[in-house]
Design a protein around this motif. Structure first.
Motif, PDB file in Angstrom:
ATOM      1  N   THR A   1      10.249   3.013   2.931  1.00 49.27           N
ATOM      2  CA  THR A   1      11.194   4.017   2.439  1.00 49.27           C
ATOM      3  C   THR A   1      11.867   4.743   3.598  1.00 49.27           C
ATOM      4  O   THR A   1      13.082   4.945   3.598  1.00 49.27           O
TER       5      THR A   1
ATOM      6  N   ASP B   1       5.702   4.095   2.076  1.00 47.29           N
ATOM      7  CA  ASP B   1       6.258   5.248   2.791  1.00 47.29           C
ATOM      8  C   ASP B   1       7.028   4.791   4.031  1.00 47.29           C
ATOM      9  O   ASP B   1       8.122   5.283   4.312  1.00 47.29           O
ATOM     10  N   THR B   2       6.459   3.832   4.760  1.00 46.76           N
ATOM     11  CA  THR B   2       7.117   3.308   5.962  1.00 46.76           C
ATOM     12  C   THR B   2       8.418   2.608   5.599  1.00 46.76           C
ATOM     13  O   THR B   2       9.463   2.849   6.224  1.00 46.76           O
TER      14      THR B   2
ATOM     15  N   SER C   1       0.859  -1.181   0.000  1.00 43.09           N
ATOM     16  CA  SER C   1       0.000   0.000   0.000  1.00 43.09           C
ATOM     17  C   SER C   1       0.898   1.236   0.000  1.00 43.09           C
ATOM     18  O   SER C   1       2.102   1.150   0.257  1.00 43.09           O
ATOM     19  N   HIS C   2       0.314   2.365  -0.277  1.00 42.23           N
ATOM     20  CA  HIS C   2       1.061   3.623  -0.280  1.00 42.23           C
ATOM     21  C   HIS C   2       1.690   3.871   1.098  1.00 42.23           C
ATOM     22  O   HIS C   2       2.855   4.272   1.194  1.00 42.23           O
ATOM     23  N   ASP C   3       0.925   3.627   2.152  1.00 40.93           N
ATOM     24  CA  ASP C   3       1.446   3.826   3.508  1.00 40.93           C
ATOM     25  C   ASP C   3       2.600   2.867   3.815  1.00 40.93           C
ATOM     26  O   ASP C   3       3.591   3.250   4.445  1.00 40.93           O
ATOM     27  N   GLU C   4       2.461   1.611   3.368  1.00 41.46           N
ATOM     28  CA  GLU C   4       3.537   0.636   3.595  1.00 41.46           C
ATOM     29  C   GLU C   4       4.809   1.053   2.867  1.00 41.46           C
ATOM     30  O   GLU C   4       5.916   0.934   3.418  1.00 41.46           O
TER      31      GLU C   4
END
Length: 141
Positions: free
Chosen positions: A15, A12-13, A7-10
């Motif tokens: 990264t 970001d995390t 997911s986008h949040d995953e």
């Protein structure tokens, strides 16, 4: 094989964690002496923290870093192919020795035959030479 999706949040995390780790640990093959020195410092820190113990949460990171260091060492410090006679000749030059100065091998004539390639070192000679010069016996094989 199916690709893992994030997911986008995953992403970001991941990264953020990757950037934080990459600031402290070289997470790539070593390219130069500066990379090498940094990798060795990190490896020593990981070892001091116990990452060399099986089951340690950072053991995989240590293994990866050790692989990069080993690859760099092999590429940068590869010794040229040399015969046992070449190794003996080099050690004699380094220590300022003549053929008659090696009783571990035999007489001056025996040393001469070994250096010319007409005679091979035997295991006893190899063991004694390795001890005298403080090198691994495999150096003469």
């Amino acid at each position: 094989m199916e690709a893992l999706t994030f997911s986008h949040d995953e992403l970001d995390t991941l990264t953020g964690h990757f950037r934080a780790l990459a600031e402290r640990v070289p997470l790539h093959p070593i390219r130069d002496a500066a990379d090498y020195d940094a990798a060795v410092r990190v490896m020593n820190g990981l070892l001091d923290a116990g990452a060399g113990e099986e089951g340690h949460p950072l053991a995989g990171l240590l293994d990866m870093l050790g692989g990069f260091i080993g690859e760099y060492d092999e590429a940068q410090h590869r010794l040229p192919d040399a015969t046992p006679a070449d190794i003996l000749r080099l050690l004699m030059e380094q220590h300022g020795l003549r053929q008659g100065d090696l009783p571990e091998v035999g007489s001056q004539g025996v040393v001469s035959e070994i250096l010319s390639g007409r005679r091979a070192l035997n295991l006893g000679q190899i063991r004694r030479l390795a001890e005298r010069f403080g090198v691994a016996p495999g150096s003469f094989l």
